[in-house]
Design a protein around this motif. Structure first.
Motif, mmCIF file in Angstrom:
data_model
loop_
_atom_site.group_PDB
_atom_site.id
_atom_site.type_symbol
_atom_site.label_atom_id
_atom_site.label_comp_id
_atom_site.label_asym_id
_atom_site.label_seq_id
_atom_site.Cartn_x
_atom_site.Cartn_y
_atom_site.Cartn_z
ATOM 1 N N ASP A 230 28.556 22.907 -1.125
ATOM 2 C CA ASP A 230 28.182 24.471 -0.945
ATOM 3 C C ASP A 230 28.227 24.738 0.525
ATOM 4 O O ASP A 230 28.393 23.915 1.278
ATOM 5 C CB ASP A 230 26.524 24.565 -1.317
ATOM 6 N N HIS B 123 26.992 27.844 3.350
ATOM 7 C CA HIS B 123 26.440 28.976 3.824
ATOM 8 C C HIS B 123 26.610 29.393 5.312
ATOM 9 O O HIS B 123 26.967 28.532 6.127
ATOM 10 C CB HIS B 123 24.922 29.001 3.652
ATOM 11 N N HIS C 291 21.187 23.194 -2.534
ATOM 12 C CA HIS C 291 22.130 23.755 -3.381
ATOM 13 C C HIS C 291 23.084 22.959 -4.040
ATOM 14 O O HIS C 291 23.501 22.735 -4.978
ATOM 15 C CB HIS C 291 22.868 25.220 -2.828
HETATM 16 MG MG MG Z 1 24.444 28.162 -1.745
#
Ligand code: MG
Length: 380
Positions: free
Chosen positions: A231, A233, A265
């Motif tokens: 993941d 961000h 995540h």
């Molecule tokens: Mg995420």
């Protein structure tokens, strides 16, 4: 065998202190392919569809370990006696009328089909027990061979030895002396015992090398799964980042639909991956406003509970956070403890590492944080 004829109880004799198997502890508490011998044996019967009750005869010293077991709902624990026969008698007092399968705790690799076979034979003949034919030649001797014995009509006895509960309890009450097993007790009371073909995998763990033999039969049944998650961000305005459930002060924050916890995540996706259950976006669609600003432990605990419902334990988590800043190193122990709490596993099964990307790429330019996670699930 009229009243309670539908009851089929597994009476597991686990009160012994036998040390011939080596090790610090009695063999039923030693590790075998990731679980205690007792846990394996218990689960053989707990998951068998024909078994209605379990009576576990245990040593009083083992009460703390028994208390820590995930005991099946239909199981009860009875305190054992001074000898095996005394322990069996104690267990039989707490066994309902019907069939009782008296089984050595040290035979953890028994197959479902042998349990079914012994039950069917006991229904047909009143009493039954598994045994193997002797295939090796048999000698009599001391340091030298002094003679040979005819192996025909000789058998190696196994358990579960299976009887009508009332009949075997009466037989134990009448028996004088120290019996080898419950078949000897039954026969002394005039009960005929049908021989069922036993199996090599139903070995009795006696010596240290027997653990490896038993593990060979049990390990192939374990379902081991590995899942990965990735993941990213991006940074935006803010004064802290959420990483793996903890808040780390920083001059920027992470942007996302939820709290943008890139670590949770990735780990959540790794669990879904191991279960072949899609990804976080499928379970918590970003289009659904109820997840806006959500705390990401909600996603993680959903994946965790899904694994548990499928019979999987989370065996290991390895998580690598990739960024130049903030510095993760000082927080890794706090993060591991937080993950241990969220996943309900020991902290030594959780690894958290941090790396930079040598100022290369988006993480190197400080545009965001990436996370890689690998999770191992285990279903015994
Ligand atoms: Mg995420």
């Amino acid at each position: 065998m009229s009243e309670g004829a539908s009851n089929i109880t597994a009476l597991i004799v686990a009160a012994g202190r036998g040390r011939r198997a080596g090790g610090e502890r009695p063999k039923q508490w030693q590790n075998l392919a990731g679980r205690s011998v007792l846990d394996w044996t218990l689960s053989r019967f707990a998951t068998h569809p024909e078994i209605t009750h379990i009576v576990l005869v245990a040593h009083p010293d083992d009460a703390p370990d028994i208390g820590a077991l995930d005991m099946p709902q239909n199981a009860r624990v009875v305190q054992g006696g001074a000898t095996r026969a005394d322990s069996v008698k104690q267990g039989l007092q707490d066994t309902p009328a019907g069939l009782v399968l008296i089984h050595d705790v040290a035979r953890p690799a028994i197959s479902d089909s042998l349990i079914s076979g012994v039950i069917a034979a006991a229904h047909a003949h009143g009493a039954a027990a598994p045994a193997l034919e002797v295939t090796d030649a048999l000698w009599q001797g001391d340091d030298f061979v002094r003679g040979t014995r005819d192996r025909n009509a000789l058998f190696r006895a196994q358990t579960p030895q299976t009887f009508d509960r009332d009949a075997i309890l009466r037989a134990h009450g009448q028996f004088d002396g120290t019996p080898t097993d419950d078949v000897e007790v039954a026969r002394a009371a005039g009960i005929d015992v049908k021989i069922v073909a036993g199996e090599e995998r139903n070995l009795k763990i006696t010596r240290p090398e027997d653990f490896a033999r038993a593990a060979q039969y049990l390990e192939p049944e374990m379902d081991i799964r590995t899942g990965n998650g990735f993941d990213v961000h991006r940074f935006g305005p803010g004064d802290h980042v959420m990483l793996c459930g903890i808040s780390i002060p920083y001059e920027r924050g992470l942007q996302g639909h939820s709290d943008a916890d890139v670590g949770l995540h990735a780990i959540t996706d790794a669990i879904y991956g191991a279960l072949a259950e899609g990804d976080i976006g499928q379970h918590f669609p970003p289009s659904d406003p109820q997840w806006k600003g959500a705390e990401s432990h909600v996603f993680l605990t959903h994946a965790r509970d899904m694994a548990k419902a499928r019979g999987f334990a989370i065996n290991h988590v390895d998580c690598t956070l990739i960024c130049e800043h903030p510095k993760i190193g000082p927080h890794t122990m706090t993060i591991r403890e937080k993950l241990a709490e969220l996943l309900n596993i020991d902290v030594d099964r959780i690894s958290v590492k941090a790396t930079t990307s040598e100022r290369l790429g988006f993480t190197g330019r400080g545009e965001g944080i990436a996370c890689l996670a690998t999770v191992t699930l285990l279903k015994p």
